[in-house]
Motif scaffolding. Sequence first.
Motif, short mmCIF file in Angstrom:
data_model
loop_
_atom_site.label_atom_id
_atom_site.label_comp_id
_atom_site.label_asym_id
_atom_site.label_seq_id
_atom_site.Cartn_x
_atom_site.Cartn_y
_atom_site.Cartn_z
N UNK A 469 0.79 -1.22 0.00
CA UNK A 469 0.00 0.00 0.00
C UNK A 469 0.83 1.27 0.00
N UNK A 470 0.15 2.39 0.28
CA UNK A 470 0.81 3.69 0.30
C UNK A 470 0.05 4.63 1.22
N UNK A 471 0.77 5.66 1.65
CA UNK A 471 0.24 6.55 2.68
C UNK A 471 0.75 6.08 4.04
N UNK A 472 0.84 6.98 4.99
CA UNK A 472 1.30 6.63 6.33
C UNK A 472 0.26 7.01 7.36
N UNK A 473 0.06 6.11 8.32
CA UNK A 473 -0.91 6.35 9.39
C UNK A 473 -0.18 6.45 10.72
N UNK A 474 -0.89 6.92 11.72
CA UNK A 474 -0.42 6.93 13.11
C UNK A 474 0.58 8.05 13.40
N UNK A 475 0.75 8.99 12.49
CA UNK A 475 1.80 9.99 12.66
C UNK A 475 1.28 11.38 12.28
N UNK A 476 2.11 12.39 12.50
CA UNK A 476 1.74 13.75 12.15
C UNK A 476 1.46 13.88 10.66
N UNK A 477 2.28 13.17 9.84
CA UNK A 477 2.10 13.25 8.39
C UNK A 477 0.72 12.76 7.94
#
Length: 502
Positions: A469-477
Motif C-alpha cells: 500500500x501507500x500513505x502513512x498512518x499513526x503519525x503527524x504526516x
Amino acid sequence: MSTSKTEIKAVKRDLYDMIIGGQSVGGSEGEYFVAYNPATGEPLAKVAKATKADADRAVEAARIAFETGKWKRSPVNKRSRTMNKIASIMRSRFNELVELEILNSGKSLSAAQGQVMQAIEDFEFYAGAIVSHRGAVNPMPGPFMNYTLKEPLGVCAQIIPWNYPMMMAAWKIAPAIAVGCSVILKPASLTPLTAIVMTEICHEAGVPEGVVNIITGDGATVGSYLAEHEGVDKVAFTGETGTGKDIMAKASQTLKRVTLELGGKSPNLVFDDSDIDAAVDGSLFGIFYNTGQSCEARSRLYVQESVYEAFMEKFVEKAKRLVLGNPLDSGTHVGAIISERQLEVIDSYVKSAEAEGATIALGGGRAKVDGFENGHWYLPTIITDVNEDMKVVKEEIFGPVVVVSTFKDEKEAVKLANNTDFGLAAAIWTKDHAKATRVAGMIQAGTIMINSPFSAFPGTPFGGYKQSGFGRELCIETLDLYTETKSVVSYTGSRPLNPFNL
C-alpha cells in the motif's frame, strides 16, 4: 505460568444499530446479521445490516455536517479538547471496552489491553498534533507574499479490518476529525461492536452530529459502494491487497484521495552476532502476537546458518510453552482464530506446505482448548525445510504460522528479505549497530524494527512499500492525508500592477 481471570463488567448488549447523523438507526430493509464470539463459536449480538440506501444516508449526513462547517470551522483548541475528552471517556470505560473487544475478536487479554490503550493514545496524540498542524509563509521575489492554508479534505469513507477492531477505528477516525473532516466508518462485519461503541463515545464527548457516522454490513456491498460514491472525497482502507486494488480502481473514477494499508509477508532476520535469547523471544512475539492475525506479522524467519540450530532449539521449545486458552485469562498468550473460514484458510496453507515437502516442526493443526471446544483455535505452527517458491513463503497466511529458512551472509539476508511483493515491515536482530543501520537501509519496507518486536506507536509512521500500500498512518504526516493545501499569493506593493502596460 499461573492464570487469573480478570473480573470486568462488559458493555455488551444484544442489539447494535448503526449511527447516522448522530442517531442510532437500523438498516433501511430492517435486516440484522449475527456477530459471533470466535473463542466459543456462539452468537454474541445482532448488528444492523446496511444497504446502499443506508450508505447514501450516511454520506448525506456527513456531507451536511461538513458543508455547514460547525466542526471544521471550530477553533483548533476546541477540537483538541474534544479529542482529549474522547480519550478520557475511553479510559474511564477501559475494562468494558477490553472485554467487548475480546468477546468479539477472540484475542487474548494482554493483546486487547494493549490495543485499546493505543486507541486511547491515538486520540490523545492527534489532540496535540493538530495544535501545531498549520500552513506556512513562503519567501517570494518582489512585493509579494505567499502563505498556505491546511483545509479539511471533506467526507472520508474509512474501511477497517477485523484483526484490530478498536485500534484501527481510532487510527482512521482520530486524524480525520482532528483536521475537521467528516467520516463514514465501515468496520468489518465480523468485528463491528467496539467501533460502534467508539462512535457513541465520540458523540458523548461533543463531536457534532454527522461528523462521525458508522454503517455496518457487507464490505462487498456497502464498502465497495462507498469507494465509488460521488459524495465521498477520500477512501482510507486497511485490509487485503486484492480488495485494496479494487477499491483503488473504483475510487479512481471520481479521482478520490486514497490511502491503502494492505497485506504483508514481513521478514525477520536473525544474525549470528545477535542476542539469541532476545531474538527468540522477539521472534515468538513477532509471529504469534494477536494469533498471527497481523498485517505486519513477521511470518518469514531467516536465521544465519551458524546459529540456526541453537536458535531453533530455543525457538521451538519456547513456542511449545505458549498458552492457548480462555482469552480473558491473563496467562493466555494465543487467542482464537477469527472464524471457521479463516481457520480453514490457515490449515490449507499448512497442508500445502506439507504437500510441497516442507517439515512441520511444531503444530500444524487445529487446537483443542478445554471449555472452548466449539471455538476456532489453531496451534502455533513452525514450518521448516521450505524454499522461496512455496505458497507458504510467498503468500500472506494471516494466522499463527511461521516459515523458517537460513542465510549465509548479509547480502543474502537482504536479498531474501526483499524477495516478496509486499513491503510492510521487517525485523533485524544483531548487536552490530552499523550492520543494523546498513541492512535497514536496504530492506524495502515501511517499518524496520531493530532488536525489538514492536512496530507501531502513536507518532511513528506506519505504512507499506510495494503491494503493501501507500500513505502513512499513526503519525503527524497522516494529517496531511486528510487536508488540502491552499496557496494564497498576495501582492503587497504600493502601486497597482499593470502587466500589459495598458
